[in-house]
Scaffold this active site. Sequence first.
Site, PDB file in Angstrom:
ATOM      1  N   THR A   1       0.868  -1.184   0.000  1.00 43.12           N
ATOM      2  CA  THR A   1       0.000   0.000   0.000  1.00 43.12           C
ATOM      3  C   THR A   1       0.900   1.227   0.000  1.00 43.12           C
ATOM      4  O   THR A   1       1.598   1.498   0.982  1.00 43.12           O
ATOM      5  CB  THR A   1      -0.923  -0.001   1.230  1.00 43.12           C
ATOM      6  OG1 THR A   1      -1.805  -1.112   1.135  1.00 43.12           O
ATOM      7  CG2 THR A   1      -1.749   1.286   1.294  1.00 43.12           C
TER       8      THR A   1
ATOM      9  N   LYS B   1      -7.469   1.856  -2.536  1.00 41.39           N
ATOM     10  CA  LYS B   1      -7.047   1.444  -1.185  1.00 41.39           C
ATOM     11  C   LYS B   1      -7.087   2.630  -0.235  1.00 41.39           C
ATOM     12  O   LYS B   1      -7.504   2.497   0.929  1.00 41.39           O
ATOM     13  CB  LYS B   1      -5.635   0.839  -1.243  1.00 41.39           C
ATOM     14  CG  LYS B   1      -5.072   0.377   0.111  1.00 41.39           C
ATOM     15  CD  LYS B   1      -5.761  -0.862   0.676  1.00 41.39           C
ATOM     16  CE  LYS B   1      -5.329  -1.194   2.100  1.00 41.39           C
ATOM     17  NZ  LYS B   1      -4.007  -1.829   2.184  1.00 41.39           N
TER      18      LYS B   1
ATOM     19  N   LYS C   1      -0.186   4.671   8.775  1.00 41.60           N
ATOM     20  CA  LYS C   1       0.665   4.860   7.593  1.00 41.60           C
ATOM     21  C   LYS C   1      -0.201   5.018   6.331  1.00 41.60           C
ATOM     22  O   LYS C   1       0.032   5.888   5.490  1.00 41.60           O
ATOM     23  CB  LYS C   1       1.599   3.657   7.432  1.00 41.60           C
ATOM     24  CG  LYS C   1       2.563   3.730   6.265  1.00 41.60           C
ATOM     25  CD  LYS C   1       2.706   2.372   5.554  1.00 41.60           C
ATOM     26  CE  LYS C   1       1.875   2.337   4.305  1.00 41.60           C
ATOM     27  NZ  LYS C   1       1.792   1.020   3.665  1.00 41.60           N
TER      28      LYS C   1
END
Lengths: 291, 291
Positions: free
Chosen positions: A95, A170, A238
């Site tokens: 990601t 995402k 994150k």
Amino acid sequence: MKIAFIGMGTMGAAMALNLLKAGFDVTVHNRTREREIPLEKDGANRAATPAEAAAKAEIVITCVSDTPDVERVVMGSEGVVHGASPGTLIIDMSTISPEATRVMAAALAKQHLKMIDAPVSGGSEGAKEGTLAIMVGGSKEDVAAAMPVLEAMGKNITHVGPNGAGQTTKAINQILIAATYLGVAEGVSLGVKAGLDMEKVITAVGGGAAGSWVLAHRSGNMITNQYPLGFRVRHHFKDLRIALDLARNLGVTLPVAALAEQIEAGLIGQGHGDEDVSALARAIRNLSSIS
Amino acid sequence: MKIAFIGMGTMGAAMALNLLKAGFDVTVHNRTREREIPLEKDGANRAATPAEAAAKAEIVITCVSDTPDVERVVMGSEGVVHGASPGTLIIDMSTISPEATRVMAAALAKQHLKMIDAPVSGGSEGAKEGTLAIMVGGSKEDVAAAMPVLEAMGKNITHVGPNGAGQTTKAINQILIAATYLGVAEGVSLGVKAGLDMEKVITAVGGGAAGSWVLAHRSGNMITNQYPLGFRVRHHFKDLRIALDLARNLGVTLPVAALAEQIEAGLIGQGHGDEDVSALARAIRNLSSIS
């Protein structure tokens, strides 16, 4: 088919194992090399560098922590670009930044290397069971070529759009998660403080417009104030940074995602970064007069 | 069984009609009396005041706008208390303050009148179709006595706890809605600005931890930036005020609910109070550089 798999974290190791089980010829590499050993026992080859792993592969999968890690293992001095033959397809399942993804895909295209972004959701459980949701960005042809490999690792595989679209999807996923977890944390905290039987409350409200996966599956953590994994706060934190950076660059305002990111910064500072994201309720409870 | 129904708004009129269809003997009253006329045509009796309506009833239902309205129709000079016989059960189906509910139930008990709180969710559609979710607070006996009547109006009927527990559950419902709508508004806004095919995005993320009723049923409004009813912003705004007041009194911090309430204040000021709550996306889009 020969596959190189770079990144033997909790996710990557489980995904590579599913590729082995599906009959692929897999070469693994990890910066901390002893992490390759369990996979070797399951039939994988090992390579000393990403370049060496890529030299033997038709498809290279990367599953590492963050944007700089992907840039290092793909473009760095020992990176995939220094080993891969022209025509090799790189599937980045980390990601990372959608913008960096587009830049990298364009740079790789100039070297006759193909790239798609294919970040996942579903956690370590989904990785183990091969039931990950996979959000894919790239050209129609490259995605079609990757599909048999992706199908060995996931269930709900969606080709969303061109390079970067998987990563943007995402980011949206993590924004939705931020708001839903935080909202359920607020609702549960109020109910707990009011002394309600929260199981009954969830039965009463879960079937309607207030319903969500989080309410059904994570309100229990928030009621007991215990946050076993799950999906780590520090990983969601994150990912939210990536979403907020993207939003800044696009000129989009994300007040709830920003609030969640700030609350998670505090949780991590307090030593709760390895708890499940439902620990957002720990923060709401700590802000409130809930013992 | 003779039922008095006070409050012929969109919700009340539809709910009273379902009681008539179920064969109850219904007397209706509304402050603006011409609103009683359609129900009279469907077989209801009319009463000039709440007291007069209650005089003929074993059960009195109130479904009005806010806490002061319930206090007026129940305790006021022409209120239910001045007409009801001892032992009459009052079912308040409005969404009001849980604290005021407990005070009123205690005051009524001294006059040998029973009360339960039974706020609903499911909107005007649920009211028409008799599929409302009903969150009930009160004694076991009173709730059991009310059940045949509630079953004529709703489907998912949950006895959550003592007096006020139904209203507290409704407050929690509205907090969950605030955060979920706002989160989906943020996610959709980012995706729209990024130029993604949002139907594909929703397919990709809707089956996992980011999934919610709002994502499945209201993201379409947010993508097209059109907010037909639905559930009015001004009603959710009023309900959030109740939730935030309760949270203040209990010492619970609700940052996302408070943010949603502030954004809704602006939407109402801009003339969007009668749009669906999904208009929270209008506000996020207006804050962002989305045309």
